[in-house]
Design an enzyme around this catalytic site. Structure first.
Site, mmCIF file in Angstrom:
data_model
loop_
_atom_site.group_PDB
_atom_site.id
_atom_site.type_symbol
_atom_site.label_atom_id
_atom_site.label_comp_id
_atom_site.label_asym_id
_atom_site.label_seq_id
_atom_site.Cartn_x
_atom_site.Cartn_y
_atom_site.Cartn_z
ATOM 1 N N GLU A 89 -1.131 10.377 -1.117
ATOM 2 C CA GLU A 89 -0.915 11.764 -1.383
ATOM 3 C C GLU A 89 -1.640 12.446 -2.292
ATOM 4 O O GLU A 89 -1.644 13.486 -2.656
ATOM 5 C CB GLU A 89 0.591 11.844 -1.298
ATOM 6 C CG GLU A 89 1.611 11.662 -0.325
ATOM 7 C CD GLU A 89 3.098 11.692 -0.507
ATOM 8 O OE1 GLU A 89 3.472 11.417 -1.607
ATOM 9 O OE2 GLU A 89 3.658 11.670 0.485
ATOM 10 N N GLU A 107 2.988 -11.901 2.880
ATOM 11 C CA GLU A 107 3.308 -11.789 1.538
ATOM 12 C C GLU A 107 3.229 -13.331 0.656
ATOM 13 O O GLU A 107 3.094 -13.258 -0.528
ATOM 14 C CB GLU A 107 4.773 -11.120 1.107
ATOM 15 C CG GLU A 107 5.843 -12.177 1.730
ATOM 16 C CD GLU A 107 7.291 -11.640 1.193
ATOM 17 O OE1 GLU A 107 7.941 -12.295 0.579
ATOM 18 O OE2 GLU A 107 7.476 -10.518 1.593
#
Length: 319
Positions: A96, A127
């Site tokens: 963004e 992860e």
């Protein structure tokens, strides 16, 4: 001295407390049997506590912002590293920045465990890959910031990145919702936002995710402001890639100058859409070449001056 050393060994071997995000929430034990209205109240009541938790972390957020600004001004980049919801929050924040402030991977680089495909489809096993996390930032340097995001504060993938960053002289930040985060010692700035137990036990896309969004919004926005990407509270480096955003540029100019929309649109057209140059033309009463010259990057600086700095170059005191 022997007793102290023995105590230190014992303390290091003692089990760490369970992350608050994994504890069972006594306030929502009946969430599966109450009315929908009460269920919504329970969830939003839990969310309401996030604001205070983030506010308590303000000093550390400030440290991280100043660290990033210093690094970026020296030519470095911020590397967001996370898995699952945490990694997606970093990816969203970085993405963004491009349309909002004209900033891409030359300043903010997101890394999501499992790659971009994991944004749409969970790759939870990724992860645990310490080596993969380390490899992501193997080329960082002293001007870079490795910003780990992990709700539990224990994610091996993030730990690998933080370790690699430190080994290469980069500064490190950790954003977690666990005050006992195992990775905290690996961070120069640990931002530990204690959001407590989730409405649904262990579902860290809820309060922990909300806290991450708030902190990252605050962090990246403040970094952009410090780097001169705004004039007052107005965006001045919006990428106008559609009609809505082109209209926004004109509106931003009218808000900054109090001039009519057609005057602002003409100035914008004269600068080929360069809002900062158009703003200088309107406020300082100079032509395009003078405006562009005032916005030129000085030798030794990584980025150009802010609009306020450019106005000062032109001898204008901003309102």
């Amino acid at each position: 001295m022997i007793a102290e050393a023995g105590f230190e060994r014992h303390a290091q071997s003692a089990p760490r407390p369970v992350s608050p995000t994994e504890e069972r929430n006594p306030r929502t034990r009946d969430i599966d049997v109450v009315s929908t209205a009460d269920m919504v109240r329970m969830i939003t009541d839990e969310d309401a506590a996030v604001i205070a938790a983030v506010r308590a972390a303000h000093p550390r957020i400030v440290e991280a912002i100043d660290l990033a600004v210093e690094g970026i001004r020296a030519g470095g980049r911020v590397h967001y590293v996370g898995s699952g919801t945490s990694g997606r929050m970093g990816l969203l924040d970085a993405a963004e920045l491009l349309p909002t402030y004209g900033v891409g991977e030359e300043m903010f680089v997101p890394h999501l465990a499992g790659g971009l495909g994991a944004f749409k489809k969970a790759a939870e096993g990724a992860e645990d890959d310490v080596e993969a996390g380390a490899a992501l930032v193997s080329d960082v340097g002293p001007a870079d910031v490795v910003f780990g995001i992990a709700a539990s504060g224990n994610t091996p993938y993030v730990g690998g990145a933080l370790d690699m960053g430190r080994s290469r002289g980069a500064r490190t930040v950790l954003l977690a919702s666990n005050p006992f985060a195992a990775l905290a010692p690996k961070a120069d700035v640990p931002i530990l936002v204690n959001t407590g137990p989730e409405a649904i036990t262990g579902s860290t896309r809820m309060k922990a995710g909300t806290a991450q969004k708030m902190v990252l919004n605050t962090f990246s926005t403040a970094v952009m402001v410090r780097l001169g990407k705004t004039y007052s509270n107005l965006m001045v480096e919006v990428l106008a890639t559609n009609e809505k955003l082109r209209k926004r540029l004109v509106r931003l100019l009218t808000q900054a100058t109090d001039l009519e929309a057609d005057v602002c649109a003409n100035a914008l057209a004269a600068t080929d859409g360069d809002l900062r140059a158009a703003l200088l033309m309107l406020v300082a009463g100079v032509d395009r070449s003078a405006a562009v010259a005032a916005l030129a990057v000085e030798p030794g600086r990584f980025s150009g001056p802010s609009v306020r700095e450019a106005l000062a170059r032109l001898g204008i005191e901003p309102a």
